[in-house]
Design a protein around this motif. Structure first.
Motif, mmCIF file in Angstrom:
data_model
loop_
_atom_site.group_PDB
_atom_site.id
_atom_site.type_symbol
_atom_site.label_atom_id
_atom_site.label_comp_id
_atom_site.label_asym_id
_atom_site.label_seq_id
_atom_site.Cartn_x
_atom_site.Cartn_y
_atom_site.Cartn_z
ATOM 1 N N ALA A 1 0.806 -1.225 0.000
ATOM 2 C CA ALA A 1 0.000 0.000 0.000
ATOM 3 C C ALA A 1 0.838 1.274 0.000
ATOM 4 N N MET A 2 1.863 1.290 -0.831
ATOM 5 C CA MET A 2 2.682 2.494 -0.975
ATOM 6 C C MET A 2 2.974 2.766 -2.452
ATOM 7 N N PRO A 3 1.942 2.748 -3.315
ATOM 8 C CA PRO A 3 2.187 2.897 -4.750
ATOM 9 C C PRO A 3 2.793 4.243 -5.143
ATOM 10 N N SER A 4 2.567 5.275 -4.351
ATOM 11 C CA SER A 4 3.110 6.585 -4.709
ATOM 12 C C SER A 4 4.607 6.700 -4.437
ATOM 13 N N THR A 5 5.204 5.680 -3.828
ATOM 14 C CA THR A 5 6.640 5.746 -3.547
ATOM 15 C C THR A 5 7.491 5.246 -4.707
ATOM 16 N N PHE A 6 6.877 4.632 -5.714
ATOM 17 C CA PHE A 6 7.636 4.103 -6.848
ATOM 18 C C PHE A 6 7.112 4.700 -8.147
ATOM 19 N N THR A 7 8.014 5.308 -8.913
ATOM 20 C CA THR A 7 7.654 5.880 -10.208
ATOM 21 C C THR A 7 8.608 5.360 -11.264
ATOM 22 N N LEU A 8 8.049 4.863 -12.353
ATOM 23 C CA LEU A 8 8.843 4.384 -13.487
ATOM 24 C C LEU A 8 8.544 5.266 -14.689
ATOM 25 N N LEU A 9 9.541 6.028 -15.103
ATOM 26 C CA LEU A 9 9.448 6.847 -16.311
ATOM 27 C C LEU A 9 10.165 6.079 -17.405
ATOM 28 N N GLU A 10 9.511 5.854 -18.515
ATOM 29 C CA GLU A 10 10.070 4.965 -19.525
ATOM 30 C C GLU A 10 11.239 5.546 -20.297
ATOM 31 N N SER A 11 11.517 6.813 -20.118
ATOM 32 C CA SER A 11 12.677 7.388 -20.794
ATOM 33 C C SER A 11 13.277 8.469 -19.910
ATOM 34 N N ALA A 12 14.425 8.919 -20.308
ATOM 35 C CA ALA A 12 15.074 10.019 -19.599
ATOM 36 C C ALA A 12 15.238 11.193 -20.551
ATOM 37 N N ASP A 13 14.275 11.356 -21.467
ATOM 38 C CA ASP A 13 14.308 12.500 -22.375
ATOM 39 C C ASP A 13 13.960 13.763 -21.578
ATOM 40 N N PRO A 14 14.099 14.944 -22.171
ATOM 41 C CA PRO A 14 13.853 16.182 -21.419
ATOM 42 C C PRO A 14 12.478 16.243 -20.747
ATOM 43 N N ALA A 15 11.437 15.731 -21.399
ATOM 44 C CA ALA A 15 10.108 15.748 -20.787
ATOM 45 C C ALA A 15 10.076 14.864 -19.541
ATOM 46 N N ALA A 16 10.703 13.699 -19.628
ATOM 47 C CA ALA A 16 10.738 12.800 -18.472
ATOM 48 C C ALA A 16 11.576 13.400 -17.349
ATOM 49 N N ILE A 17 12.650 14.068 -17.684
ATOM 50 C CA ILE A 17 13.487 14.707 -16.667
ATOM 51 C C ILE A 17 12.702 15.820 -15.969
ATOM 52 N N ALA A 18 11.852 16.531 -16.716
ATOM 53 C CA ALA A 18 11.001 17.551 -16.096
ATOM 54 C C ALA A 18 10.059 16.904 -15.090
ATOM 55 N N VAL A 19 9.515 15.736 -15.436
ATOM 56 C CA VAL A 19 8.650 15.004 -14.509
ATOM 57 C C VAL A 19 9.461 14.561 -13.286
ATOM 58 N N LEU A 20 10.669 14.046 -13.525
ATOM 59 C CA LEU A 20 11.559 13.640 -12.436
ATOM 60 C C LEU A 20 11.817 14.821 -11.504
ATOM 61 N N ASP A 21 12.113 15.968 -12.081
ATOM 62 C CA ASP A 21 12.371 17.168 -11.292
ATOM 63 C C ASP A 21 11.148 17.533 -10.450
ATOM 64 N N SER A 22 9.973 17.435 -11.046
ATOM 65 C CA SER A 22 8.734 17.744 -10.334
ATOM 66 C C SER A 22 8.507 16.775 -9.175
ATOM 67 N N ILE A 23 8.725 15.496 -9.415
ATOM 68 C CA ILE A 23 8.542 14.486 -8.370
ATOM 69 C C ILE A 23 9.514 14.737 -7.222
ATOM 70 N N LEU A 24 10.772 14.966 -7.563
ATOM 71 C CA LEU A 24 11.785 15.152 -6.521
ATOM 72 C C LEU A 24 11.576 16.467 -5.782
ATOM 73 N N GLU A 25 11.096 17.496 -6.463
ATOM 74 C CA GLU A 25 10.785 18.755 -5.786
ATOM 75 C C GLU A 25 9.695 18.525 -4.747
ATOM 76 N N GLY A 26 8.709 17.705 -5.101
ATOM 77 C CA GLY A 26 7.659 17.362 -4.146
ATOM 78 C C GLY A 26 8.210 16.640 -2.932
#
Length: 168
Positions: free
Chosen positions: A133-158
């Motif tokens: 019951a901790m699904p929000s602790t794991f995120t899989l982004l299928e690429s590390a392109d600039p859009a995915a890195i922006a998502v990564l940045d947003s997640i880590l900022e949170g």
């Protein structure tokens, strides 16, 4: 060397915590790109509450390969890791409930994995997150392109904002 590099990062975290005095403030996030992503996941598995999250960017997704390794640091191929710990997806699962973000991944030959191959490699982490019951602790982004890195940045900022009480 994977164990030594992990130990070095853990000791660095100890020093940083000691220099900050009381330990107030946000917990660090450990991010590794390429082979260093395996170090980040190992730190996440051992650090407990010393880190608020770990991220692996374009990291080897599985030690199991039918092709020769290319572009991988020999030091990340720890003897007996498959037998004693498991594959990379198991290592990511051990890092939970610390926030784990995977941004892309490669096979042993350094070829970028996407879609089903990447999801299959990290199935143990997704399964542990869902089962406990901790699904929000794991995120899989299928690429590390600039859009995915922006998502990564947003997640880590949170993650950082939650650590300081400044965010949601």
């Amino acid at each position: 060397l994977l164990g030594q590099w992990t130990y070095d990062v853990l000791r660095t975290l100890d020093v940083l915590r000691g220099e900050s005095g009381t330990g107030d403030g946000p917990l660090p996030i450990v991010i590794g790109e390429g082979p260093a992503g395996l170090v980040a996941l190992s730190v996440g598995a051992l650090a407990g509450e010393q880190v608020s999250g770990v991220a692996a960017v374009n990291t080897l997704a599985s030690y199991v390969t039918a092709v020769p390794y290319q572009g991988q640091r020999l030091g990340t191929l720890a003897p007996g890791i498959l037998r004693d710990v498991g594959d990379v997806g198991h290592l990511a699962a051990l890092a939970l409930p610390t926030r784990v973000v995977i941004a892309g991944g490669v096979n042993g030959a350094g070829i970028v994995l996407t879609g089903e191959s990447l999801r299959e490699a990290y199935a143990p982490a997704r399964q542990r997150a869902t089962t406990h019951a901790m699904p929000s602790t794991f995120t899989l982004l299928e690429s590390a392109d600039p859009a995915a890195i922006a998502v990564l940045d947003s997640i880590l900022e949170g993650v950082v904002n939650r650590g300081t009480g400044a965010g949601t």
